[in-house]
Write a protein that holds these residues in place. Structure first.
Motif, PDB file in Angstrom:
ATOM      1  N   THR A   7      -4.100  -1.318  21.993  1.00  0.00           N
ATOM      2  CA  THR A   7      -2.657  -1.111  21.885  1.00  0.00           C
ATOM      3  C   THR A   7      -1.932  -2.168  22.722  1.00  0.00           C
ATOM      4  O   THR A   7      -2.544  -2.840  23.553  1.00  0.00           O
ATOM      5  N   VAL A  77       1.785  -0.159  16.694  1.00  0.00           N
ATOM      6  CA  VAL A  77       1.982   0.837  15.636  1.00  0.00           C
ATOM      7  C   VAL A  77       3.429   0.980  15.207  1.00  0.00           C
ATOM      8  O   VAL A  77       3.688   1.428  14.105  1.00  0.00           O
ATOM      9  N   THR A  78       4.369   0.580  16.066  1.00  0.00           N
ATOM     10  CA  THR A  78       5.778   0.706  15.683  1.00  0.00           C
ATOM     11  C   THR A  78       6.119  -0.258  14.549  1.00  0.00           C
ATOM     12  O   THR A  78       7.118  -0.089  13.871  1.00  0.00           O
ATOM     13  N   ASN A  82       5.238   4.002   8.633  1.00  0.00           N
ATOM     14  CA  ASN A  82       4.846   5.376   8.925  1.00  0.00           C
ATOM     15  C   ASN A  82       4.836   6.187   7.647  1.00  0.00           C
ATOM     16  O   ASN A  82       5.874   6.627   7.167  1.00  0.00           O
ATOM     17  N   THR A  90      -1.787   5.618  16.569  1.00  0.00           N
ATOM     18  CA  THR A  90      -0.833   6.698  16.299  1.00  0.00           C
ATOM     19  C   THR A  90      -1.034   7.845  17.286  1.00  0.00           C
ATOM     20  O   THR A  90      -2.083   7.999  17.891  1.00  0.00           O
ATOM     21  N   GLN A 106      -3.136  10.345  21.503  1.00  0.00           N
ATOM     22  CA  GLN A 106      -2.921   9.005  20.969  1.00  0.00           C
ATOM     23  C   GLN A 106      -4.309   8.403  20.787  1.00  0.00           C
ATOM     24  O   GLN A 106      -5.159   8.493  21.684  1.00  0.00           O
ATOM     25  N   TYR A 157       4.257   7.234  15.024  1.00  0.00           N
ATOM     26  CA  TYR A 157       3.971   5.822  15.227  1.00  0.00           C
ATOM     27  C   TYR A 157       4.868   5.355  16.375  1.00  0.00           C
ATOM     28  O   TYR A 157       5.859   4.706  16.175  1.00  0.00           O
TER      29      TYR A 157
END
Length: 160
Positions: A7, A77-78, A82, A90, A106, A157
């Protein structure tokens, strides 16, 4: 070597640790070695040997972090669409259908996993059972304690 998912937060934490090791720890250890050398006989110099050992750990960790970052596939993830699908990064809210207990996790890389704050490894049994499923799905997951049925209540997300 295969790319390792990570991430944004995980990559940032590694970069910060690398910076700390290179700018603070490494120079401090080098100074300690130089000071210990001034005390004479290195064979029986405990401060020298301790500093050399610290140096080994520090250099090893620097190499490990640099390797991880060079093989990292950083996933934000943003920036993903979604569609309610559970994917790496996520945040998933699940309901244990046997106990009615709600849990929120997460899905992160191995290095980022910390169950105390709700981050589980993408390679854990629960994460593997959730990946690819959608909000509203019911899944049966083989856990160390046996088969457990969950309902996926929500897939977010979110930024780290």
């Amino acid at each position: 070597m295969a790319l390792v998912p990570m991430t944004l937060r995980g990559a940032q934490k590694l970069r910060e640790e690398l910076e700390e090791l290179k700018t603070n720890q490494r120079p401090r250890i080098i100074k300690a070695i130089a000071e210990a050398r001034e005390h004479g006989d290195l064979k029986e110099n405990a401060e020298y040997h301790a500093a050399r050992e610290q140096q080994g750990f520090c250099e090893g960790r620097i190499q490990e972090i640099e390797s991880k970052l060079s093989n990292a596939q950083v996933i934000d993830v943003t920036k993903l669409k979604n569609d309610g699908k559970v994917v790496f990064g996520t945040t998933v809210t699940i309901l244990n259908l046997d106990t009615e207990e709600e849990q929120k996790y997460q899905l992160v890389g191995d290095d980022e996993a910390d169950i105390k704050v709700g981050r589980i490894s993408i390679n854990s049994p629960i994460a593997r059972g959730l990946v690819g499923k959608y909000e509203g799905d019911e899944v049966s997951i083989q856990t160390p304690g046996g088969k457990v049925d969950f309902e996926i209540l929500k897939v977010d997300y979110l930024a780290d």
